[in-house]
Design a protein around this motif. Structure first.
Motif, short mmCIF file in Angstrom:
data_model
loop_
_atom_site.label_atom_id
_atom_site.label_comp_id
_atom_site.label_asym_id
_atom_site.label_seq_id
_atom_site.Cartn_x
_atom_site.Cartn_y
_atom_site.Cartn_z
N MET A 152 5.14 -18.76 -19.50
CA MET A 152 4.13 -17.77 -19.87
C MET A 152 3.77 -16.88 -18.68
O MET A 152 3.57 -15.66 -18.84
CB MET A 152 2.88 -18.46 -20.42
CG MET A 152 3.06 -19.09 -21.79
SD MET A 152 3.70 -17.96 -23.06
CE MET A 152 2.46 -16.67 -23.06
N LEU A 161 6.55 -14.38 -18.23
CA LEU A 161 6.47 -13.36 -19.27
C LEU A 161 5.35 -12.37 -18.99
O LEU A 161 5.52 -11.15 -19.11
CB LEU A 161 6.26 -14.02 -20.64
CG LEU A 161 7.47 -14.74 -21.25
CD1 LEU A 161 7.03 -15.65 -22.38
CD2 LEU A 161 8.50 -13.73 -21.75
N GLN A 162 4.18 -12.88 -18.60
CA GLN A 162 3.04 -12.01 -18.35
C GLN A 162 3.25 -11.15 -17.11
O GLN A 162 2.78 -10.00 -17.06
CB GLN A 162 1.78 -12.87 -18.20
CG GLN A 162 1.33 -13.50 -19.51
CD GLN A 162 0.34 -14.63 -19.32
OE1 GLN A 162 0.03 -15.02 -18.19
NE2 GLN A 162 -0.16 -15.18 -20.42
N THR A 205 6.52 -8.77 -18.25
CA THR A 205 6.34 -8.10 -19.55
C THR A 205 7.65 -7.52 -20.07
O THR A 205 7.83 -6.30 -20.14
CB THR A 205 5.27 -6.99 -19.47
OG1 THR A 205 5.64 -6.03 -18.47
CG2 THR A 205 3.91 -7.56 -19.16
N ASN A 235 2.52 -17.74 -28.64
CA ASN A 235 1.52 -17.14 -27.76
C ASN A 235 2.02 -15.90 -27.02
O ASN A 235 1.34 -15.42 -26.12
CB ASN A 235 1.04 -18.19 -26.75
CG ASN A 235 0.25 -19.30 -27.43
OD1 ASN A 235 -0.72 -19.04 -28.13
ND2 ASN A 235 0.68 -20.54 -27.25
N TRP A 236 3.20 -15.42 -27.41
CA TRP A 236 3.70 -14.19 -26.79
C TRP A 236 3.63 -13.07 -27.80
O TRP A 236 4.14 -13.17 -28.91
CB TRP A 236 5.14 -14.38 -26.30
CG TRP A 236 5.73 -13.14 -25.70
CD1 TRP A 236 6.80 -12.43 -26.14
CD2 TRP A 236 5.25 -12.44 -24.54
NE1 TRP A 236 7.03 -11.35 -25.34
CE2 TRP A 236 6.08 -11.32 -24.34
CE3 TRP A 236 4.18 -12.65 -23.66
CZ2 TRP A 236 5.89 -10.42 -23.30
CZ3 TRP A 236 3.99 -11.76 -22.62
CH2 TRP A 236 4.85 -10.66 -22.44
N ARG A 237 2.98 -11.98 -27.43
CA ARG A 237 2.75 -10.87 -28.36
C ARG A 237 3.84 -9.81 -28.32
O ARG A 237 3.81 -8.86 -29.09
CB ARG A 237 1.38 -10.23 -28.07
CG ARG A 237 0.21 -11.16 -28.34
CD ARG A 237 0.10 -11.46 -29.83
NE ARG A 237 -0.98 -12.39 -30.13
CZ ARG A 237 -0.80 -13.66 -30.45
NH1 ARG A 237 0.43 -14.15 -30.53
NH2 ARG A 237 -1.82 -14.45 -30.71
#
Length: 409
Positions: A208, A211-212, A215, A234-236
């Motif tokens: 996570m 990923l954050q 992006t 939890n990944w948009r």
């Protein structure tokens, strides 16, 4: 014992020595280079890759082993996924548990892009099983031609993390961010291959945070059952859930270790011992030379042992004592209201370090010893032009054997 083996294009043999390998017909690659003969010494291993249909003669010594892996056939849906990705380009991050085809998909996608004239960067962020660059690093490459295997690609740049296990998530994420930023200056498509650590608190947090930080425009998730659902949920961002290809081989832990050892050996091949004045270098990830050198006398009285080096640092005191404990590092203790950080003499022996020039890692080295009287270190390395030394956390000898870890220095 002698065996004649046929290796198809894309297939490979994993051979544990002692063994003598001779190419009879075709073309093979061992250790990233074309070879017609090769000797795997006792206790050493190698992977023989078929670049084309080939026949090899292998003479096996006592205890030698051969294991054959077939070529992986990409699922048909991968073409559809690659078409979607190449229309968008940008950053693609591939996640999945171990042995789900992440690296195979990365090579497949890179080849599809190159075939269409799209500039590509591939980042290997698996510090334990690094294919681009040495172990303990995050590697970046800009391939120009078709990739048979990611491991055959030469690193154009790498970021030294200093360990092969998930110990410092912050540094792993920082290194990935830096390489992605550099990759975007030259490539329209940046492909990020990741490690298989996806479960548990640490695995989820690692993915996570990557990923954050990065992006990605698309996350490709390769999963067998539902092991990635907590991350996907939890990944948009956009997610492509891709099929795990048939024939993906499960690599046993001992084989992963042997492959990593061979890559350590490659990293330190032709390294030479060099005298390095530590006072002339920037030292990173260590307390050493971060404060003011002071007398060792009061610490020798306190600890009733020989202290070879002492510094006053902002956190308290940092000392190196001659007598060795069962561990290299003794837990910090309080001394006159200050923290006393202690290391045993020899803590630095065989410690892997990153050698940096203008902030970029140019080589890895192994510290052999430090003379604390004149602060001269002996470092086994190939590169001699560097201005900074980043201390790692893993100990390795020139044979590629990992012989220990340290938590701090």
């Amino acid at each position: 014992m002698e065996e004649i083996c046929t290796i198809g294009k894309g297939e490979s043999l994993f051979i544990k020595g002692p063994a003598r390998i001779t190419l009879r017909t075709g073309r093979i690659r061992i250790g990233g280079a074309d070879r017609s003969r090769y000797i795997a010494k006792e206790g050493r291993s190698c992977t023989v890759e078929g670049i084309q249909e080939s026949e090899v003669k292998i003479v096996l010594g006592s205890g030698a082993q051969i294991k054959k892996f077939g070529a992986i056939t990409p699922p048909r849906m991968w073409l559809k996924y690659s078409h979607e990705i190449l229309q968008k380009k940008g950053i693609v991050m591939i996640i999945g548990a171990p042995d789900t085809g992440k690296t195979t998909f990365a090579a497949f996608l890179a080849n599809e892009a190159l075939q269409k004239g799209i500039s590509v960067a591939v980042i290997d962020s698996d510090i334990g099983q690094s294919d681009i660059g040495p172990p303990s690093t995050i590697g970046l490459a800009f391939p120009q031609h078709k990739i048979n295997r990611i491991s055959n690609v030469t690193a154009d740049e790498f970021y030294f993390v200093g360990t092969t296990s998930v110990q410092d998530i912050c540094d792993m994420v920082l290194g990935l961010e830096k390489l992605v930023e550099n990759a975007l200056t030259k490539a329209d498509l940046v492909i990020i291959d990741t490690c298989g650590y996806v479960s548990g608190d640490t695995g989820r947090r690692l993915k996570m945070q990557k990923l954050q930080a990065v992006t990605p425009d698309i996350m490709v998730a390769l999963q067998r059952k539902d092991e990635l659902n907590p991350i996907i949920r939890n990944w948009r961002g956009e997610v492509i859930q891709a099929q795990v290809p048939k024939g993906v081989r499960k690599v046993p832990r001992h084989m992963r270790r042997e492959i990593r050892e061979s890559r350590w050996r490659k990293a330190f091949d032709k390294a030479q011992e060099r005298q390095v004045d530590l006072e002339e270098k920037i030292l990173l990830n260590t307390y050493l030379l971060s404060g003011k050198r002071i007398s060792t006398e009061m610490f020798e009285k306190l600890l009733q042992c020989t202290v070879v080096y002492a510094e006053e640092i902002p956190e308290g005191f940092f000392i190196i004592k001659k007598e060795k404990s069962h561990e290299y590092q003794v837990p910090p203790v309080s001394f006159s209201g200050h923290t006393l950080k202690m290391l045993d003499a020899g803590w630095e022996e065989n410690l892997v370090v990153g050698l940096l020039k203008d902030g970029q890692c140019v080589d890895l080295g192994i510290i052999k010893r430090i003379n604390y009287q004149n602060m001269m270190a002996v470092i086994s390395c190939k590169e001699h032009d560097f201005d900074s030394i980043k201390f790692g956390r893993i100990k390795v000898n020139e044979s590629g054997h990992e012989i220990g870890f340290i938590d701090w220095c």
